[in-house]
Write a protein that holds these residues in place. Structure first.
Motif, PDB file in Angstrom:
ATOM      1  N   GLY A  15       0.857  -1.154  -0.094  1.00  0.00           N
ATOM      2  CA  GLY A  15      -0.201   0.343   0.257  1.00  0.00           C
ATOM      3  C   GLY A  15       0.558   1.154   0.200  1.00  0.00           C
ATOM      4  N   ASP A  16       0.302   2.024  -0.574  1.00  0.00           N
ATOM      5  CA  ASP A  16       0.504   3.364  -0.599  1.00  0.00           C
ATOM      6  C   ASP A  16       1.031   3.769   0.667  1.00  0.00           C
ATOM      7  OD1 ASP A  16       0.990   4.046  -3.550  1.00  0.00           O
ATOM      8  OD2 ASP A  16      -1.262   4.547  -3.483  1.00  0.00           O
ATOM      9  N   VAL A  17       1.871   5.007   1.462  1.00  0.00           N
ATOM     10  CA  VAL A  17       2.663   5.200   3.049  1.00  0.00           C
ATOM     11  C   VAL A  17       1.434   5.631   3.261  1.00  0.00           C
ATOM     12  CG1 VAL A  17       3.514   7.109   2.088  1.00  0.00           C
ATOM     13  CG2 VAL A  17       3.576   6.118   4.460  1.00  0.00           C
ATOM     14  N   ASP A  18       0.346   6.874   2.195  1.00  0.00           N
ATOM     15  CA  ASP A  18      -0.527   8.061   2.493  1.00  0.00           C
ATOM     16  C   ASP A  18      -1.859   6.795   3.030  1.00  0.00           C
ATOM     17  OD1 ASP A  18      -1.180   7.898   0.314  1.00  0.00           O
ATOM     18  OD2 ASP A  18      -2.112   8.847  -0.266  1.00  0.00           O
ATOM     19  N   ASN A  19      -2.173   6.087   2.441  1.00  0.00           N
ATOM     20  CA  ASN A  19      -3.471   5.366   3.079  1.00  0.00           C
ATOM     21  C   ASN A  19      -2.967   3.987   3.992  1.00  0.00           C
ATOM     22  OD1 ASN A  19      -4.355   5.633   0.440  1.00  0.00           O
ATOM     23  ND2 ASN A  19      -3.888   4.064  -0.378  1.00  0.00           N
ATOM     24  N   LEU A  20      -1.701   4.191   4.262  1.00  0.00           N
ATOM     25  CA  LEU A  20      -1.317   3.190   5.463  1.00  0.00           C
ATOM     26  C   LEU A  20      -1.230   3.947   6.468  1.00  0.00           C
ATOM     27  CD1 LEU A  20       1.920   1.423   4.535  1.00  0.00           C
ATOM     28  CD2 LEU A  20       0.061   0.082   4.804  1.00  0.00           C
ATOM     29  N   ALA A  21      -0.846   5.591   6.003  1.00  0.00           N
ATOM     30  CA  ALA A  21      -1.452   6.183   7.858  1.00  0.00           C
ATOM     31  C   ALA A  21      -3.195   6.146   7.736  1.00  0.00           C
ATOM     32  CB  ALA A  21      -0.726   7.593   7.811  1.00  0.00           C
ATOM     33  N   LYS A  22      -3.303   6.689   6.808  1.00  0.00           N
ATOM     34  CA  LYS A  22      -4.813   7.176   6.836  1.00  0.00           C
ATOM     35  C   LYS A  22      -5.167   5.571   7.944  1.00  0.00           C
ATOM     36  CE  LYS A  22      -8.686   9.116   5.269  1.00  0.00           C
ATOM     37  NZ  LYS A  22      -9.429   9.161   6.704  1.00  0.00           N
ATOM     38  N   SER A  23      -5.612   4.547   7.460  1.00  0.00           N
ATOM     39  CA  SER A  23      -6.168   3.392   8.291  1.00  0.00           C
ATOM     40  C   SER A  23      -5.283   3.544   9.575  1.00  0.00           C
ATOM     41  CB  SER A  23      -5.482   1.765   7.395  1.00  0.00           C
ATOM     42  OG  SER A  23      -4.090   1.605   7.366  1.00  0.00           O
ATOM     43  N   THR A  24      -4.533   3.467   9.690  1.00  0.00           N
ATOM     44  CA  THR A  24      -4.133   3.633  10.948  1.00  0.00           C
ATOM     45  C   THR A  24      -5.070   4.692  12.055  1.00  0.00           C
ATOM     46  OG1 THR A  24      -1.519   3.298  10.775  1.00  0.00           O
ATOM     47  CG2 THR A  24      -2.253   4.304  13.283  1.00  0.00           C
ATOM     48  N   LEU A  25      -5.126   6.150  11.455  1.00  0.00           N
ATOM     49  CA  LEU A  25      -6.009   7.429  12.321  1.00  0.00           C
ATOM     50  C   LEU A  25      -7.784   6.920  12.164  1.00  0.00           C
ATOM     51  CD1 LEU A  25      -4.479   9.892  10.036  1.00  0.00           C
ATOM     52  CD2 LEU A  25      -4.002   9.562  12.629  1.00  0.00           C
ATOM     53  N   ASP A  26      -7.807   6.328  10.720  1.00  0.00           N
ATOM     54  CA  ASP A  26      -9.032   5.610  11.187  1.00  0.00           C
ATOM     55  C   ASP A  26      -9.362   4.824  12.252  1.00  0.00           C
ATOM     56  OD1 ASP A  26     -10.012   7.278   9.316  1.00  0.00           O
ATOM     57  OD2 ASP A  26      -9.831   5.640   7.254  1.00  0.00           O
ATOM     58  N   ALA A  27      -8.770   3.240  12.779  1.00  0.00           N
ATOM     59  CA  ALA A  27      -8.764   2.784  13.469  1.00  0.00           C
ATOM     60  C   ALA A  27      -9.041   3.365  14.839  1.00  0.00           C
ATOM     61  CB  ALA A  27      -7.652   1.831  13.436  1.00  0.00           C
ATOM     62  N   MET A  28      -8.043   3.656  15.225  1.00  0.00           N
ATOM     63  CA  MET A  28      -7.482   5.408  15.981  1.00  0.00           C
ATOM     64  C   MET A  28      -8.705   5.832  16.460  1.00  0.00           C
ATOM     65  SD  MET A  28      -3.902   6.323  16.429  1.00  0.00           S
ATOM     66  CE  MET A  28      -3.083   6.725  17.716  1.00  0.00           C
ATOM     67  N   THR A  29      -9.564   6.428  15.526  1.00  0.00           N
ATOM     68  CA  THR A  29     -10.677   6.746  15.631  1.00  0.00           C
ATOM     69  C   THR A  29     -12.119   6.428  16.043  1.00  0.00           C
ATOM     70  OG1 THR A  29     -10.289   8.827  14.039  1.00  0.00           O
ATOM     71  CG2 THR A  29     -12.819   9.084  14.079  1.00  0.00           C
ATOM     72  N   GLN A  30     -12.443   4.355  15.548  1.00  0.00           N
ATOM     73  CA  GLN A  30     -12.938   3.777  15.885  1.00  0.00           C
ATOM     74  C   GLN A  30     -13.244   3.360  17.194  1.00  0.00           C
ATOM     75  OE1 GLN A  30     -15.598   2.686  14.207  1.00  0.00           O
ATOM     76  NE2 GLN A  30     -15.377   3.590  12.590  1.00  0.00           N
ATOM     77  N   ALA A  31     -11.169   3.610  17.838  1.00  0.00           N
ATOM     78  CA  ALA A  31     -11.231   3.149  19.236  1.00  0.00           C
ATOM     79  C   ALA A  31     -11.030   4.209  20.271  1.00  0.00           C
ATOM     80  CB  ALA A  31      -9.870   2.445  19.261  1.00  0.00           C
ATOM     81  N   GLY A  32     -12.461   5.114  19.313  1.00  0.00           N
ATOM     82  CA  GLY A  32     -12.141   6.699  20.487  1.00  0.00           C
ATOM     83  C   GLY A  32     -10.842   7.630  21.284  1.00  0.00           C
ATOM     84  N   VAL A  33      -9.824   7.221  20.427  1.00  0.00           N
ATOM     85  CA  VAL A  33      -8.528   7.675  20.863  1.00  0.00           C
ATOM     86  C   VAL A  33      -8.599   9.718  20.651  1.00  0.00           C
ATOM     87  CG1 VAL A  33      -6.342   8.295  20.162  1.00  0.00           C
ATOM     88  CG2 VAL A  33      -6.906   5.951  20.302  1.00  0.00           C
ATOM     89  N   TRP A  34      -9.445   9.636  19.748  1.00  0.00           N
ATOM     90  CA  TRP A  34      -9.990  11.218  19.506  1.00  0.00           C
ATOM     91  C   TRP A  34     -11.070  11.434  19.149  1.00  0.00           C
ATOM     92  CZ3 TRP A  34      -4.856  10.030  17.754  1.00  0.00           C
ATOM     93  CH2 TRP A  34      -5.185   9.893  16.535  1.00  0.00           C
ATOM     94  N   VAL A  35     -12.236  12.121  19.133  1.00  0.00           N
ATOM     95  CA  VAL A  35     -13.713  12.228  18.158  1.00  0.00           C
ATOM     96  C   VAL A  35     -14.061  12.013  16.603  1.00  0.00           C
ATOM     97  CG1 VAL A  35     -15.514  13.914  17.906  1.00  0.00           C
ATOM     98  CG2 VAL A  35     -14.090  13.851  19.590  1.00  0.00           C
ATOM     99  N   ASP A  36     -12.582  12.655  15.578  1.00  0.00           N
ATOM    100  CA  ASP A  36     -12.498  12.826  14.318  1.00  0.00           C
ATOM    101  C   ASP A  36     -10.408  12.932  14.519  1.00  0.00           C
ATOM    102  OD1 ASP A  36     -12.363  13.642  11.261  1.00  0.00           O
ATOM    103  OD2 ASP A  36     -14.761  13.965  12.358  1.00  0.00           O
ATOM    104  N   ASP A  37     -10.439  12.283  13.469  1.00  0.00           N
ATOM    105  CA  ASP A  37      -8.892  12.271  13.016  1.00  0.00           C
ATOM    106  C   ASP A  37      -8.480  13.815  12.086  1.00  0.00           C
ATOM    107  OD1 ASP A  37      -9.822  12.210  10.802  1.00  0.00           O
ATOM    108  OD2 ASP A  37      -8.938  10.149  10.087  1.00  0.00           O
ATOM    109  N   GLU A  38      -9.761  14.690  12.255  1.00  0.00           N
ATOM    110  CA  GLU A  38      -9.416  16.026  11.713  1.00  0.00           C
ATOM    111  C   GLU A  38      -8.332  16.588  12.322  1.00  0.00           C
ATOM    112  OE1 GLU A  38     -13.430  18.283  12.806  1.00  0.00           O
ATOM    113  OE2 GLU A  38     -13.392  17.596  10.492  1.00  0.00           O
ATOM    114  N   GLN A  39      -8.538  15.917  13.708  1.00  0.00           N
ATOM    115  CA  GLN A  39      -8.037  16.584  14.721  1.00  0.00           C
ATOM    116  C   GLN A  39      -6.578  16.602  15.402  1.00  0.00           C
ATOM    117  OE1 GLN A  39     -10.695  14.778  17.901  1.00  0.00           O
ATOM    118  NE2 GLN A  39     -10.765  16.552  19.291  1.00  0.00           N
TER     119      GLN A  39
END
Length: 66
Positions: A15-39
């Motif tokens: 995968g592209d490195v930007d997609n790897l980062a996006k999937s990690t941020l999305d998973a952390m959003t799902q886990a409740g680390v933050w409200v939205d990864d736009e933060q």
């Protein structure tokens, strides 16, 4: 050193490195680390192919700004 074709056949990391980062941020959003990864205000990502029998280590760090 492995040739690029051999590295790609190894199946990791894919995968592209930007997609790897996006999937990690999305998973952390799902886990409740933050409200939205736009933060998130900054991300540094790198992708490295391991040699055969080389240990893979994945790490990350976060800092909360208040």
């Amino acid at each position: 050193m492995l040739k690029n074709a051999e590295r790609i056949r190894s199946g990791w990391p894919r995968g592209d490195v930007d997609n790897l980062a996006k999937s990690t941020l999305d998973a952390m959003t799902q886990a409740g680390v933050w409200v939205d990864d736009e933060q998130v205000v900054g991300v540094r990502c790198t992708k490295k192919y391991c040699e055969i029998n080389e240990t893979r280590v994945i790490y990350g760090a976060m800092k909360r700004c208040t």
